[in-house]
Design a protein around this motif. Structure first.
Motif, PDB file in Angstrom:
ATOM      1  N   MET A  94     -13.835  24.448  32.204  1.00  0.00           N
ATOM      2  CA  MET A  94     -14.123  23.100  32.716  1.00  0.00           C
ATOM      3  C   MET A  94     -15.243  22.450  31.905  1.00  0.00           C
ATOM      4  SD  MET A  94     -13.792  23.682  36.837  1.00  0.00           S
ATOM      5  CE  MET A  94     -14.260  22.007  37.307  1.00  0.00           C
ATOM      6  N   LYS A  95     -16.259  23.268  31.598  1.00  0.00           N
ATOM      7  CA  LYS A  95     -17.389  22.741  30.821  1.00  0.00           C
ATOM      8  C   LYS A  95     -16.918  22.315  29.427  1.00  0.00           C
ATOM      9  CE  LYS A  95     -21.994  24.042  29.218  1.00  0.00           C
ATOM     10  NZ  LYS A  95     -22.900  25.169  28.941  1.00  0.00           N
ATOM     11  N   GLU A  96     -16.043  23.128  28.823  1.00  0.00           N
ATOM     12  CA  GLU A  96     -15.585  22.832  27.464  1.00  0.00           C
ATOM     13  C   GLU A  96     -14.788  21.538  27.372  1.00  0.00           C
ATOM     14  OE1 GLU A  96     -13.741  26.251  25.694  1.00  0.00           O
ATOM     15  OE2 GLU A  96     -15.646  27.314  25.671  1.00  0.00           O
ATOM     16  N   VAL A  97     -14.048  21.210  28.423  1.00  0.00           N
ATOM     17  CA  VAL A  97     -13.251  19.979  28.372  1.00  0.00           C
ATOM     18  C   VAL A  97     -13.960  18.800  29.035  1.00  0.00           C
ATOM     19  CG1 VAL A  97     -11.056  21.218  28.245  1.00  0.00           C
ATOM     20  CG2 VAL A  97     -11.932  20.513  30.481  1.00  0.00           C
ATOM     21  N   GLY A  98     -15.196  19.027  29.517  1.00  0.00           N
ATOM     22  CA  GLY A  98     -15.986  17.905  30.041  1.00  0.00           C
ATOM     23  C   GLY A  98     -15.684  17.538  31.488  1.00  0.00           C
ATOM     24  N   ILE A  99     -15.304  18.530  32.317  1.00  0.00           N
ATOM     25  CA  ILE A  99     -15.131  18.292  33.759  1.00  0.00           C
ATOM     26  C   ILE A  99     -16.313  18.954  34.475  1.00  0.00           C
ATOM     27  CG2 ILE A  99     -13.687  18.813  35.806  1.00  0.00           C
ATOM     28  CD1 ILE A  99     -12.249  16.880  34.119  1.00  0.00           C
ATOM     29  N   PRO A 100     -17.107  18.194  35.258  1.00  0.00           N
ATOM     30  CA  PRO A 100     -18.267  18.796  35.932  1.00  0.00           C
ATOM     31  C   PRO A 100     -17.846  19.977  36.821  1.00  0.00           C
ATOM     32  CG  PRO A 100     -18.320  16.405  36.135  1.00  0.00           C
ATOM     33  CD  PRO A 100     -17.008  16.749  35.524  1.00  0.00           C
ATOM     34  N   GLN A 101     -18.672  21.041  36.782  1.00  0.00           N
ATOM     35  CA  GLN A 101     -18.295  22.271  37.494  1.00  0.00           C
ATOM     36  C   GLN A 101     -18.289  22.097  39.007  1.00  0.00           C
ATOM     37  OE1 GLN A 101     -20.867  25.305  35.940  1.00  0.00           O
ATOM     38  NE2 GLN A 101     -19.936  25.243  33.913  1.00  0.00           N
ATOM     39  N   GLU A 102     -19.012  21.095  39.496  1.00  0.00           N
ATOM     40  CA  GLU A 102     -19.013  20.910  40.964  1.00  0.00           C
ATOM     41  C   GLU A 102     -17.679  20.369  41.480  1.00  0.00           C
ATOM     42  OE1 GLU A 102     -21.661  17.552  39.230  1.00  0.00           O
ATOM     43  OE2 GLU A 102     -21.304  19.688  38.884  1.00  0.00           O
ATOM     44  N   PHE A 103     -16.781  19.980  40.558  1.00  0.00           N
ATOM     45  CA  PHE A 103     -15.445  19.507  40.976  1.00  0.00           C
ATOM     46  C   PHE A 103     -14.429  20.652  41.062  1.00  0.00           C
ATOM     47  CE2 PHE A 103     -16.288  15.100  38.823  1.00  0.00           C
ATOM     48  CZ  PHE A 103     -17.258  14.851  39.788  1.00  0.00           C
ATOM     49  N   TYR A 104     -14.961  21.871  41.046  1.00  0.00           N
ATOM     50  CA  TYR A 104     -14.175  23.105  41.041  1.00  0.00           C
ATOM     51  C   TYR A 104     -13.087  23.138  42.118  1.00  0.00           C
ATOM     52  CZ  TYR A 104     -13.946  28.281  40.883  1.00  0.00           C
ATOM     53  OH  TYR A 104     -13.560  29.583  40.752  1.00  0.00           O
ATOM     54  N   ASN A 105     -13.411  22.633  43.313  1.00  0.00           N
ATOM     55  CA  ASN A 105     -12.453  22.710  44.428  1.00  0.00           C
ATOM     56  C   ASN A 105     -11.697  21.414  44.680  1.00  0.00           C
ATOM     57  OD1 ASN A 105     -12.792  25.462  45.298  1.00  0.00           O
ATOM     58  ND2 ASN A 105     -14.860  24.872  45.925  1.00  0.00           N
ATOM     59  N   ARG A 106     -11.850  20.439  43.801  1.00  0.00           N
ATOM     60  CA  ARG A 106     -11.172  19.162  44.017  1.00  0.00           C
ATOM     61  C   ARG A 106      -9.680  19.241  43.657  1.00  0.00           C
ATOM     62  NH1 ARG A 106     -14.742  13.889  42.400  1.00  0.00           N
ATOM     63  NH2 ARG A 106     -16.493  14.274  43.800  1.00  0.00           N
ATOM     64  N   TYR A 107      -8.939  18.244  44.137  1.00  0.00           N
ATOM     65  CA  TYR A 107      -7.491  18.176  43.889  1.00  0.00           C
ATOM     66  C   TYR A 107      -7.187  17.058  42.891  1.00  0.00           C
ATOM     67  CZ  TYR A 107      -6.768  21.566  47.533  1.00  0.00           C
ATOM     68  OH  TYR A 107      -6.779  22.741  48.250  1.00  0.00           O
ATOM     69  N   PRO A 108      -6.034  17.135  42.205  1.00  0.00           N
ATOM     70  CA  PRO A 108      -5.723  16.151  41.150  1.00  0.00           C
ATOM     71  C   PRO A 108      -5.862  14.683  41.570  1.00  0.00           C
ATOM     72  CG  PRO A 108      -4.144  17.938  41.055  1.00  0.00           C
ATOM     73  CD  PRO A 108      -5.003  18.202  42.253  1.00  0.00           C
ATOM     74  N   HIS A 109      -5.525  14.347  42.833  1.00  0.00           N
ATOM     75  CA  HIS A 109      -5.585  12.922  43.209  1.00  0.00           C
ATOM     76  C   HIS A 109      -7.005  12.379  43.225  1.00  0.00           C
ATOM     77  CE1 HIS A 109      -6.374  14.700  47.248  1.00  0.00           C
ATOM     78  NE2 HIS A 109      -7.083  13.609  47.406  1.00  0.00           N
ATOM     79  N   GLN A 110      -7.997  13.271  43.155  1.00  0.00           N
ATOM     80  CA  GLN A 110      -9.398  12.823  43.164  1.00  0.00           C
ATOM     81  C   GLN A 110      -9.928  12.558  41.751  1.00  0.00           C
ATOM     82  OE1 GLN A 110     -10.323  16.355  45.667  1.00  0.00           O
ATOM     83  NE2 GLN A 110     -11.525  14.929  46.885  1.00  0.00           N
ATOM     84  N   PHE A 111      -9.047  12.660  40.754  1.00  0.00           N
ATOM     85  CA  PHE A 111      -9.476  12.470  39.359  1.00  0.00           C
ATOM     86  C   PHE A 111      -8.774  11.272  38.726  1.00  0.00           C
ATOM     87  CE2 PHE A 111     -10.183  16.970  40.133  1.00  0.00           C
ATOM     88  CZ  PHE A 111     -11.446  17.169  39.586  1.00  0.00           C
ATOM     89  N   SER A 112      -9.401  10.728  37.690  1.00  0.00           N
ATOM     90  CA  SER A 112      -8.767   9.655  36.910  1.00  0.00           C
ATOM     91  C   SER A 112      -7.757  10.278  35.943  1.00  0.00           C
ATOM     92  CB  SER A 112      -9.832   8.913  36.101  1.00  0.00           C
ATOM     93  OG  SER A 112     -10.342   9.783  35.092  1.00  0.00           O
ATOM     94  N   GLY A 113      -6.964   9.412  35.292  1.00  0.00           N
ATOM     95  CA  GLY A 113      -5.957   9.898  34.337  1.00  0.00           C
ATOM     96  C   GLY A 113      -6.573  10.724  33.217  1.00  0.00           C
TER      97      GLY A 113
END
Length: 325
Positions: free
Chosen positions: A141-160
């Protein structure tokens, strides 16, 4: 670096993929999606596959990594012919090939959290230790630039763009050698496209990845690709180094594709450019001879009857009876 110094990672020989679409027993109808394609991909390079929608780019990408079985032909990965290989033999090679899909909204399971999506390839190939698994997921997650606190989130909570980053994390999780990038930025905003392209470049250096980058956007291809393969109606028109190909296209179709790129400078826009006219022929019954001859202003009689053979011009390969100077 010259190609002959590089190691050949994947080679396709006389690859054909046809999809049956009915017709009668005596006269079955098929879509000729990929027709007699020969292709080499070298370790560490980005080979772009370009052409109009429906020319067989995505089908070819999927056949190369056996997501689709070819109708005929051979695919050599690391020197082994993977076509018709038993699943048990192919399993260790399967993890070496991954794909990033075009639509970040459709390619992630909406019922799985980010950690489950990224964990899936890791657990499939035997990483069961929970602590190691969690550490690896957070590292990806860190390598692709997604904050680690979003670990338990679901796809609909993210932008494209964030979803596509999750897709990229899933693709690199097993340290593959080859990644098929199937129009990975075409569904994203232009401002986000460049971030994702830069991420792909950084990961390529870090992991020594090889990309087959499928796109119809020629400005994106110019930015990311080392070599370009131009396809029209299931056949290869031309293959060559990016700079060379953009500066001096040898196949008429390549020239028309490049002419269609919008120019940023208003002064250059006034120049009259030849653009393609006419409809794309049907892939169900493609024209005889050169597939492009029905739209080519330079076509002669031989083009209507004979399939052009491969001509080698320097480092370039061109399939045309009358290559442009």
């Amino acid at each position: 670096m010259e190609n002959n110094e590089k190691k050949l990672l994947l080679e396709a020989k006389h690859l054909v993929k046809e999809f049956p679409i009915g017709g009668t027993k005596k006269n079955p109808q098929v879509v000729h999606a990929v027709s007699d394609v020969n292709l080499e991909i070298y370790e560490g390079e980005t080979l772009a596959l370009v052409g109009e929608s429906g020319c067989g780019k995505s089908t070819l990408g999927r056949v190369l990594i056996r997501l689709l079985e070819p109708t005929s032909g051979e695919v050599y990965f690391d020197g082994q012919n993977i076509v018709g290989m038993k699943e048990s033999q192919f399993a260790p090679l399967r993890r070496q090939m991954q794909i990033i899909f075009q639509d970040p909204y459709a390619s992630l399971n909406p019922r799985m959290s980010v950690k489950e999506i990224i964990a899936e390839p890791l657990t499939t190939y035997g990483l069961k230790d929970k602590k190691k698994l969690e550490a690896r997921i957070k590292e990806l997650m860190k390598e692709v630039g997604i904050p680690q606190e979003f670990y338990n989130r679901y796809p609909h909570q993210f932008s494209g763009g964030q979803r596509q980053r999750i897709g990229i994390a899933r693709a690199i999780a097993l340290n593959p050698k080859l990644i098929i990038c199937d129009e990975p930025v075409s569904a994203l905003d232009v401002s986000i496209q460049s971030q994702v392209l830069n991420l792909l470049k950084d990961l390529q250096e870090q992991y020594q990845l090889t990309y087959l980058f499928i796109s119809h956007d020629l400005s994106v291809v110019k930015f990311i690709a080392d070599r370009v393969c131009v396809m029209f109606l299931g056949s290869v028109c031309e293959i060559g180094e990016t700079e060379e190909l953009y500066a001096h296209p040898l196949h008429p179709y390549t020239k028309f594709l490049l002419n269609a790129i919008p120019k940023a400078d208003p002064k250059l826009r006034a120049e009259e450019k030849e653009l393609l006219t006419g409809e794309i022929p049907s892939p169900v019954n493609p024209p005889a001879g050169c597939r492009f001859h029905t739209r080519c202003p330079y076509a002669k009689e031989i083009c209507c009857n004979e399939v052009p053979t491969c001509r080698v011009v320097g480092d370039r390969k061109v399939f045309c009876h009358f290559p442009m100077e």
